[in-house]
Motif scaffolding. Structure first.
Motif, PDB file in Angstrom:
ATOM      1  N   THR A   7       0.392  -1.211  -0.397  1.00  0.00           N
ATOM      2  CA  THR A   7      -0.179  -0.071   0.473  1.00  0.00           C
ATOM      3  C   THR A   7       0.521   1.272   0.094  1.00  0.00           C
ATOM      4  O   THR A   7       2.117   0.963  -0.028  1.00  0.00           O
ATOM      5  CB  THR A   7      -1.139   0.173   1.241  1.00  0.00           C
ATOM      6  OG1 THR A   7      -1.853   1.311   1.079  1.00  0.00           O
ATOM      7  CG2 THR A   7      -0.238  -0.187   2.411  1.00  0.00           C
ATOM      8  N   ARG A   8       0.610   2.150   0.188  1.00  0.00           N
ATOM      9  CA  ARG A   8       1.210   3.447   0.143  1.00  0.00           C
ATOM     10  C   ARG A   8       0.354   4.500   0.745  1.00  0.00           C
ATOM     11  O   ARG A   8      -1.080   4.921   0.846  1.00  0.00           O
ATOM     12  CB  ARG A   8       1.041   3.645  -1.548  1.00  0.00           C
ATOM     13  CG  ARG A   8       0.002   4.642  -2.069  1.00  0.00           C
ATOM     14  CD  ARG A   8       0.822   5.126  -3.979  1.00  0.00           C
ATOM     15  NE  ARG A   8      -1.379   5.710  -4.438  1.00  0.00           N
ATOM     16  CZ  ARG A   8      -0.935   5.858  -5.636  1.00  0.00           C
ATOM     17  NH1 ARG A   8       0.374   6.035  -6.329  1.00  0.00           N
ATOM     18  NH2 ARG A   8      -2.113   6.342  -6.217  1.00  0.00           N
ATOM     19  N   GLU A   9       1.803   6.165   0.561  1.00  0.00           N
ATOM     20  CA  GLU A   9       0.975   6.812   1.483  1.00  0.00           C
ATOM     21  C   GLU A   9       1.529   8.161   0.199  1.00  0.00           C
ATOM     22  O   GLU A   9       3.016   8.525   0.263  1.00  0.00           O
ATOM     23  CB  GLU A   9       1.364   7.479   2.529  1.00  0.00           C
ATOM     24  CG  GLU A   9       0.427   6.027   3.186  1.00  0.00           C
ATOM     25  CD  GLU A   9       0.231   7.093   5.335  1.00  0.00           C
ATOM     26  OE1 GLU A   9       0.584   7.896   5.530  1.00  0.00           O
ATOM     27  OE2 GLU A   9      -0.874   6.396   5.486  1.00  0.00           O
ATOM     28  N   GLY A  69      -3.935   5.151  -0.665  1.00  0.00           N
ATOM     29  CA  GLY A  69      -4.153   3.468   0.049  1.00  0.00           C
ATOM     30  C   GLY A  69      -5.446   3.164   0.276  1.00  0.00           C
ATOM     31  O   GLY A  69      -5.608   1.824   0.678  1.00  0.00           O
ATOM     32  N   THR A  70      -6.068   4.101   0.375  1.00  0.00           N
ATOM     33  CA  THR A  70      -7.998   3.558   0.395  1.00  0.00           C
ATOM     34  C   THR A  70      -8.524   4.330  -1.083  1.00  0.00           C
ATOM     35  O   THR A  70      -7.686   5.274  -1.068  1.00  0.00           O
ATOM     36  CB  THR A  70      -8.726   3.651   1.523  1.00  0.00           C
ATOM     37  OG1 THR A  70      -9.430   5.147   1.876  1.00  0.00           O
ATOM     38  CG2 THR A  70      -7.656   3.614   2.809  1.00  0.00           C
ATOM     39  N   GLU A  82      -6.741   8.190  -1.159  1.00  0.00           N
ATOM     40  CA  GLU A  82      -6.166   8.925  -2.679  1.00  0.00           C
ATOM     41  C   GLU A  82      -7.085   9.417  -3.549  1.00  0.00           C
ATOM     42  O   GLU A  82      -6.117  10.174  -4.176  1.00  0.00           O
ATOM     43  CB  GLU A  82      -6.719   7.140  -4.258  1.00  0.00           C
ATOM     44  CG  GLU A  82      -6.034   6.022  -3.916  1.00  0.00           C
ATOM     45  CD  GLU A  82      -4.700   5.779  -4.376  1.00  0.00           C
ATOM     46  OE1 GLU A  82      -3.862   6.279  -4.865  1.00  0.00           O
ATOM     47  OE2 GLU A  82      -4.225   5.314  -3.617  1.00  0.00           O
ATOM     48  N   HIS A  95      -6.651   5.603   5.935  1.00  0.00           N
ATOM     49  CA  HIS A  95      -5.810   4.363   4.943  1.00  0.00           C
ATOM     50  C   HIS A  95      -5.376   3.890   6.162  1.00  0.00           C
ATOM     51  O   HIS A  95      -5.643   2.160   6.560  1.00  0.00           O
ATOM     52  CB  HIS A  95      -4.331   5.363   4.876  1.00  0.00           C
ATOM     53  CG  HIS A  95      -3.345   4.674   4.298  1.00  0.00           C
ATOM     54  ND1 HIS A  95      -2.063   4.155   4.420  1.00  0.00           N
ATOM     55  CD2 HIS A  95      -3.592   2.969   3.367  1.00  0.00           C
ATOM     56  CE1 HIS A  95      -1.711   2.818   3.199  1.00  0.00           C
ATOM     57  NE2 HIS A  95      -2.496   2.787   3.183  1.00  0.00           N
ATOM     58  N   VAL A 137      -7.019   0.368   6.099  1.00  0.00           N
ATOM     59  CA  VAL A 137      -6.474  -0.936   5.387  1.00  0.00           C
ATOM     60  C   VAL A 137      -5.075  -1.410   6.825  1.00  0.00           C
ATOM     61  O   VAL A 137      -5.349  -2.174   6.523  1.00  0.00           O
ATOM     62  CB  VAL A 137      -5.171   0.334   3.632  1.00  0.00           C
ATOM     63  CG1 VAL A 137      -4.534  -1.269   3.828  1.00  0.00           C
ATOM     64  CG2 VAL A 137      -6.467  -0.020   3.462  1.00  0.00           C
ATOM     65  N   CYS A 183       4.333  -0.170   3.054  1.00  0.00           N
ATOM     66  CA  CYS A 183       4.000   0.402   3.295  1.00  0.00           C
ATOM     67  C   CYS A 183       4.967   1.771   2.592  1.00  0.00           C
ATOM     68  O   CYS A 183       6.049   1.654   3.178  1.00  0.00           O
ATOM     69  CB  CYS A 183       2.718   1.417   4.217  1.00  0.00           C
ATOM     70  SG  CYS A 183       1.958   3.101   4.210  1.00  0.00           S
TER      71      CYS A 183
END
Ligand code: TYD
Length: 199
Positions: free
Chosen positions: A34-36, A39-40, A44, A75, A79, A92
């Protein structure tokens, strides 16, 4: 296990995360990537606001910080925390260290503001953080090769030097959690170093 990945632009974070993700999958582990910011679906959308260069007004640094944390709250709740509760490995791409490096060291916001947000909204910190470090110019030319630059990538070298100094500071302060990886090496070597450290 919660693992985050940090660094300035174009240092090869994405490549390392993908390789580690595939590695864990091959090992039969339950792993998510996932990422910042993001991530949701909602986070996003906030990412879209943060990276867009098409605003008619300049985004204030406080707004930038608060949007980062709005996305992060979503997030974490949607998540990261559920995945960790299910025993998954969470990989992440960026987390709170980016806020320190970019918004505090880079933009000049106070540590007090950040501490307030971390204390109140970040209930879980990564177990391990990999900081991919490479000279700013190397990363910026890689970012330029990738195409249109986002709102952060359009910043000057001097901004990214400050961001990098932020990562240096975190590494000195939290050397237990944050592991520096030499991102000037070949991607295979960066991956091998990360794996050795994890084992
Ligand atoms: P990312 O897509 O990881 O950038 P890149 O692939 O270019 O490394 O992250 C988007 C941008 O958001 C990146 O320039 C760093 C910035 N950022 C912050 O300024 N603060 C934060 O807290 C986070 C998570 C990201």
């Amino acid at each position: 296990m919660f693992i985050s990945f940090e660094g300035t632009e174009g240092v090869g974070k994405t490549t390392l995360i993908r390789t580690l993700y595939e590695y864990f999958q091959q090992q039969g582990k339950d792993v998510i990537l996932t990422r910042e910011p993001g991530g949701t679906p909602l986070a996003e959308q906030i990412r879209g606001l943060l990276l867009s260069v098409n605003h008619d007004e300049q985004m204030s640094s406080d707004t930038e910080l608060l949007l980062m944390y709005a996305a992060r709250a979503q997030h974490l709740e949607q998540v990261i925390l559920p995945a960790l509760a299910q025993g998954k490995i969470v990989l992440c791409d960026r987390f709170t260290d980016s806020s320190f490096a970019y918004q505090c060291a880079g933009r000049g916001l106070s540590r007090e503001k950040l501490a307030l947000l971390n204390e109140n909204f970040v209930v879980k910190m990564p177990d391990v953080t990999f900081w991919l470090d490479a000279p700013i110019e190397t990363g910026m030319s890689r970012a330029r090769e990738r195409g249109a630059l986002d709102r952060f990538e359009q910043e000057k070298v001097s901004f990214f030097e400050k961001v990098r100094s932020g990562f240096v500071e975190i590494q000195q302060r939290e050397s237990q959690r944050m592991k520096r990886l030499d991102a000037t090496q070949a991607p295979e070597k960066v991956f091998a170093d990360a794996l050795t450290y994890l084992k």
